[in-house]
Design a protein around this motif. Sequence first.
Motif, PDB file in Angstrom:
ATOM      1  N   THR A   1       0.812  -1.222   0.000  1.00  0.00           N
ATOM      2  CA  THR A   1       0.000   0.000   0.000  1.00  0.00           C
ATOM      3  C   THR A   1       0.840   1.264   0.000  1.00  0.00           C
ATOM      4  N   ASN A   2       2.086   1.184   0.434  1.00  0.00           N
ATOM      5  CA  ASN A   2       2.934   2.367   0.524  1.00  0.00           C
ATOM      6  C   ASN A   2       3.773   2.501  -0.737  1.00  0.00           C
ATOM      7  N   THR A   3       4.318   3.699  -0.954  1.00  0.00           N
ATOM      8  CA  THR A   3       5.272   3.882  -2.047  1.00  0.00           C
ATOM      9  C   THR A   3       6.568   3.163  -1.707  1.00  0.00           C
ATOM     10  N   MET A   4       7.306   2.744  -2.712  1.00  0.00           N
ATOM     11  CA  MET A   4       8.547   2.029  -2.475  1.00  0.00           C
ATOM     12  C   MET A   4       9.667   3.012  -2.128  1.00  0.00           C
ATOM     13  N   PRO A   5      10.639   2.566  -1.310  1.00  0.00           N
ATOM     14  CA  PRO A   5      11.680   3.489  -0.851  1.00  0.00           C
ATOM     15  C   PRO A   5      12.684   3.836  -1.942  1.00  0.00           C
ATOM     16  N   LYS A   6      13.359   4.958  -1.750  1.00  0.00           N
ATOM     17  CA  LYS A   6      14.470   5.313  -2.609  1.00  0.00           C
ATOM     18  C   LYS A   6      15.693   4.497  -2.207  1.00  0.00           C
ATOM     19  N   LEU A   7      16.700   4.519  -3.029  1.00  0.00           N
ATOM     20  CA  LEU A   7      17.909   3.754  -2.773  1.00  0.00           C
ATOM     21  C   LEU A   7      18.492   4.133  -1.403  1.00  0.00           C
TER      22      LEU A   7
ATOM     23  N   ARG B   1      17.044   3.682   1.454  1.00  0.00           N
ATOM     24  CA  ARG B   1      16.000   4.064   2.400  1.00  0.00           C
ATOM     25  C   ARG B   1      15.050   2.889   2.659  1.00  0.00           C
ATOM     26  N   MET B   2      14.194   3.067   3.672  1.00  0.00           N
ATOM     27  CA  MET B   2      13.231   2.039   4.061  1.00  0.00           C
ATOM     28  C   MET B   2      11.837   2.646   4.162  1.00  0.00           C
ATOM     29  N   VAL B   3      10.825   1.777   4.060  1.00  0.00           N
ATOM     30  CA  VAL B   3       9.447   2.183   4.337  1.00  0.00           C
ATOM     31  C   VAL B   3       8.770   1.084   5.146  1.00  0.00           C
ATOM     32  N   LEU B   4       7.755   1.486   5.882  1.00  0.00           N
ATOM     33  CA  LEU B   4       6.848   0.547   6.525  1.00  0.00           C
ATOM     34  C   LEU B   4       5.598   0.481   5.667  1.00  0.00           C
ATOM     35  N   THR B   5       5.091  -0.724   5.439  1.00  0.00           N
ATOM     36  CA  THR B   5       3.938  -0.833   4.557  1.00  0.00           C
ATOM     37  C   THR B   5       3.072  -2.045   4.890  1.00  0.00           C
ATOM     38  N   PRO B   6       1.763  -1.872   4.938  1.00  0.00           N
ATOM     39  CA  PRO B   6       0.862  -3.024   4.992  1.00  0.00           C
ATOM     40  C   PRO B   6       0.755  -3.680   3.620  1.00  0.00           C
ATOM     41  N   MET B   7       0.200  -4.879   3.606  1.00  0.00           N
ATOM     42  CA  MET B   7      -0.156  -5.578   2.374  1.00  0.00           C
ATOM     43  C   MET B   7      -1.597  -6.059   2.538  1.00  0.00           C
ATOM     44  N   LEU B   8      -2.394  -5.868   1.504  1.00  0.00           N
ATOM     45  CA  LEU B   8      -3.816  -6.193   1.552  1.00  0.00           C
ATOM     46  C   LEU B   8      -4.149  -7.324   0.590  1.00  0.00           C
ATOM     47  N   ASN B   9      -5.247  -8.011   0.875  1.00  0.00           N
ATOM     48  CA  ASN B   9      -5.784  -8.944  -0.122  1.00  0.00           C
ATOM     49  C   ASN B   9      -6.753  -8.199  -1.037  1.00  0.00           C
ATOM     50  N   GLU B  10      -7.385  -8.925  -1.943  1.00  0.00           N
ATOM     51  CA  GLU B  10      -8.263  -8.281  -2.923  1.00  0.00           C
ATOM     52  C   GLU B  10      -9.456  -7.592  -2.265  1.00  0.00           C
ATOM     53  N   PHE B  11      -9.763  -8.004  -1.036  1.00  0.00           N
ATOM     54  CA  PHE B  11     -10.918  -7.452  -0.336  1.00  0.00           C
ATOM     55  C   PHE B  11     -10.534  -6.299   0.583  1.00  0.00           C
ATOM     56  N   GLY B  12      -9.280  -5.861   0.482  1.00  0.00           N
ATOM     57  CA  GLY B  12      -8.837  -4.713   1.251  1.00  0.00           C
ATOM     58  C   GLY B  12      -8.559  -5.011   2.715  1.00  0.00           C
ATOM     59  N   LYS B  13      -8.278  -6.276   3.045  1.00  0.00           N
ATOM     60  CA  LYS B  13      -8.005  -6.657   4.422  1.00  0.00           C
ATOM     61  C   LYS B  13      -6.506  -6.875   4.629  1.00  0.00           C
ATOM     62  N   LEU B  14      -6.060  -6.669   5.862  1.00  0.00           N
ATOM     63  CA  LEU B  14      -4.639  -6.706   6.185  1.00  0.00           C
ATOM     64  C   LEU B  14      -4.118  -8.139   6.226  1.00  0.00           C
ATOM     65  N   ILE B  15      -3.232  -8.468   5.298  1.00  0.00           N
ATOM     66  CA  ILE B  15      -2.638  -9.806   5.298  1.00  0.00           C
ATOM     67  C   ILE B  15      -1.132  -9.750   5.530  1.00  0.00           C
ATOM     68  N   GLY B  16      -0.580  -8.563   5.744  1.00  0.00           N
ATOM     69  CA  GLY B  16       0.847  -8.460   6.006  1.00  0.00           C
ATOM     70  C   GLY B  16       1.229  -7.067   6.445  1.00  0.00           C
ATOM     71  N   ASP B  17       2.378  -6.993   7.126  1.00  0.00           N
ATOM     72  CA  ASP B  17       2.921  -5.716   7.596  1.00  0.00           C
ATOM     73  C   ASP B  17       4.438  -5.841   7.526  1.00  0.00           C
TER      74      ASP B  17
ATOM     75  N   LYS C   1      -1.097   6.570  -5.234  1.00  0.00           N
ATOM     76  CA  LYS C   1      -0.006   5.993  -6.024  1.00  0.00           C
ATOM     77  C   LYS C   1      -0.587   5.008  -7.033  1.00  0.00           C
ATOM     78  N   ASN C   2       0.276   4.230  -7.659  1.00  0.00           N
ATOM     79  CA  ASN C   2      -0.187   3.255  -8.641  1.00  0.00           C
ATOM     80  C   ASN C   2      -1.202   2.290  -8.024  1.00  0.00           C
ATOM     81  N   ASP C   3      -1.909   1.609  -8.893  1.00  0.00           N
ATOM     82  CA  ASP C   3      -2.883   0.633  -8.424  1.00  0.00           C
ATOM     83  C   ASP C   3      -2.171  -0.460  -7.634  1.00  0.00           C
ATOM     84  N   PHE C   4      -2.790  -0.909  -6.553  1.00  0.00           N
ATOM     85  CA  PHE C   4      -2.239  -2.024  -5.782  1.00  0.00           C
ATOM     86  C   PHE C   4      -3.384  -2.927  -5.357  1.00  0.00           C
TER      87      PHE C   4
END
Length: 853
Positions: free
Chosen positions: A511-517, A519-535, A704-707
């Motif tokens: 769900t988050n933008t990807m980091p620059k060289l 750098r780091m980001v924190l980001t959730p990951m969702l399934n097709e139904f918009g539910k949290l399946i990863g962090d 950002k782009n579609d995810f």
Amino acid sequence: MKTSTRVVVIGGGVVGCSVLYHLAKAGWTDIMLIERSELTSGSSWHAAGGFHTLNGDPNVAKLQAYTVGLYDELEKVSGQSCGLHLTGGVMLAESPERMDFLRTLHAKGRHLGMQTELITPSEAKAMFPLMDESQFVGALWDPVEGHLDPSGTTHAYAKAARTLGAEIVLRNPVKELTQDADGTWNVVTEQGTVRAEHVVNAGGLWAREVGRMVGLELPLLAMEHMYLLTEDMPEVIAFNEEFGRELIHAVDFRGEIYTRQERKGMLLGTYEQACVPWSPVNTPWDFGHELLQPDLDRLAPSLEIGFKHFPPFENAGIKQIINGPFTFAPDGNPLVGPVRGLTNFWSACAVMAGFSQGGGVGLTLANWMVEGDPGADVWGMDVARYGEWATLRYTNAKVRENYSRRFRIRYPNEELPAARPHQTTPIHDIQVNENHAVMGDSWALETPLWYAPSVEEAHDVVSFHRSNDFAHVAAEVKNVRENVGITEISNFAKYEVTGDGAEAWLSHLMTNTMPKLGRMVLTPMLNEFGKLIGDFTIAKLGENRFMIWGSSAAQIYHMRWFERHLPDDGSVAVKRFGMNLNGLSIAGPNSRKVLEKLTDQDVSNEAFRFMDSRQMDVQGSPCIVSRISYTGDLGYEIWCEPAYTRKLYRDIKEAGAEFGIRDFGMRALLSMRLEKNFPTWGHELRPIYGPFEGSMDRFVKLSKNDFIGREAAAKEKADGPKLRRVSFMIDADTADVMHDEPVWAKVGNTDYGTVGAPEKVGPRRFTDDGTELDPPGMGTITDGEWRVVGWVTSGGYAHGVEKSMAQGYVPAALAGHGDEGMFEIEVLGVRRPAVIAVQPPFDPEGKRMRGIA
């Protein structure tokens, strides 16, 4: 028998028939069940047939409630009686500790809508007069317990499935499974080969053998299980005649006994300590409708207690002893879901409580196959919760332990010893022998929990209350906050994503933008139904190279998702490191001073910023160093190959000696994350919550782009989340929350709308497709009325701020209110005042971890 079908279900027990029925009900009627013998030829036919809704995992309990609620429907659809006896039941506590355990179960039931009730021994005896009330201190009453006819119920599932168009082929053993290049399965049987799009392994006692046909070693084992049937008992007959009803079910935890009425006598079963595995390596294919040799001597210790607790049993004659095998996974929960690395191969096995869970397993798997999602939070049953370490002998040891402990208390700070140590890092001996670490099991890896001052004190005193680790964990936290600490983080999941398409692919998953060289980001990951399946934490270490860190327990779960979405052109590769990459973390105000002594690179606050990540040598060891810490303090995570771990640890300790470095364990780390309001995946972040419900707003970039899940997430934000994750500070006494405790609020309809459920509500209700309806009793409420409005996901004591804390979910309308006197959280049966910590109580502006404090 037809030669092609959409689905082949292998196994004709209650689980296989339930899967078949639910698939047909969902509209997949071109389906077939293949059974080696007759229906119920494995464990189903000799089961005791009991059912209940209570379970230590509330999400599994929901599916058990669905199963119990399904039986009336099943009888109507099939015309086949299930032989239902809804008697209700009691769990009996013989000690204050066991009563505390029952209080936790009762509390969990509040937000599930269950009608359990804590009662006195005399109240229990009125319903179950066979007991000696003087042997007990209390009980938990559950009206939704009972028993049924195992054979009739299994045939009801089968008949209902046939009514909807499914086919069942009996007396036809499966001999081989192969898969063509296009993904089609060839199910080779004695009667011929069936080509299928999907295969479901519901093989029961033979599920392990079916798995081996595709190169899979499932972590399950069959155990001998005995129960006895008594002759007619005058006490039973007298109760039936006086009250016109059956005796209720009863569970005696001290005797490890369950019992219920069977005709005019009683059924009594045990989970004995001297348990025996059945066919621990290979299950014979010619085993069928037969029983194992009884061994009354194994039951003797339980019967001795049983005769004391239930005196009439001592004079009852034994009519029959049933000894038959049942399958168990290491933790006692089923193995359900798609198997990683195998296209359209599904697991539905190790369902030891088939008549409590079979309907829920069938519904879950049918949803998963038809809709692409199980429709509920089934992490506790997901086959992906186990890794390669769950080998045959490991499984044997853990299943025996689980079986022998089925009626034992599992304390919140209790670590179970079987099959340990299984995985260790290169500094395990240092941790145990030199540092006196008390070790825990983290996805089968030995991980330091806390450090004792001596080897004699290096053990947990198990308790529901604060225990012997409390002062030591407090000292570890204090040292991190004031000086610098070091902890091992090898139990984190580690992945590497490479290739020309790596960044675009990750951006599509996250769900988050990807980091620059660098750098780091924190980001959730969702399934097709918009539910949290990863962090995850993601670092960009090269133009086409990314490192990912996440939850250790979800490694197979996440790899299954990653591999499912890999592009076909080979532009992306994913590597899971497992234990081939070890980690150490240093944290605290002196952590930069330690790192400066170990590297020639500039790690000043300006040159090595918060959320920077790079490769650097640390005292000569090649490492990946990231400026991030789950403590919420200034800190660094340092990753290296196992060959360097031992040296790296010694180097860090030597460099940090002058700055007061001290080891701290996982309990201190989790304590510090509480006072920063940091969530964890698997507790706060799970597949039933959306990212805005989980208060992950700032990590979701809808522009950002579609995810994957973007459309659903956008709708959640636009509509407003129904729930919100919040942190509480609790006025606790000698015990802190664990998880799943109810959150009470003194609210009214004027300000907050409709919220919560009352203390007592009806049983869970479901639509025909299994969708849960709002619990009965939810409606307009009066101002000032106390209601259960939410639940706790995790918690403990935050030593840095000296507060008992919890995280959990409440209605979004209540989430921003830090009013005193508004909330209470139930801890061991006592409602304690609680206040929402709108801002993290430790360093709310995040200056410490950014190095500007």
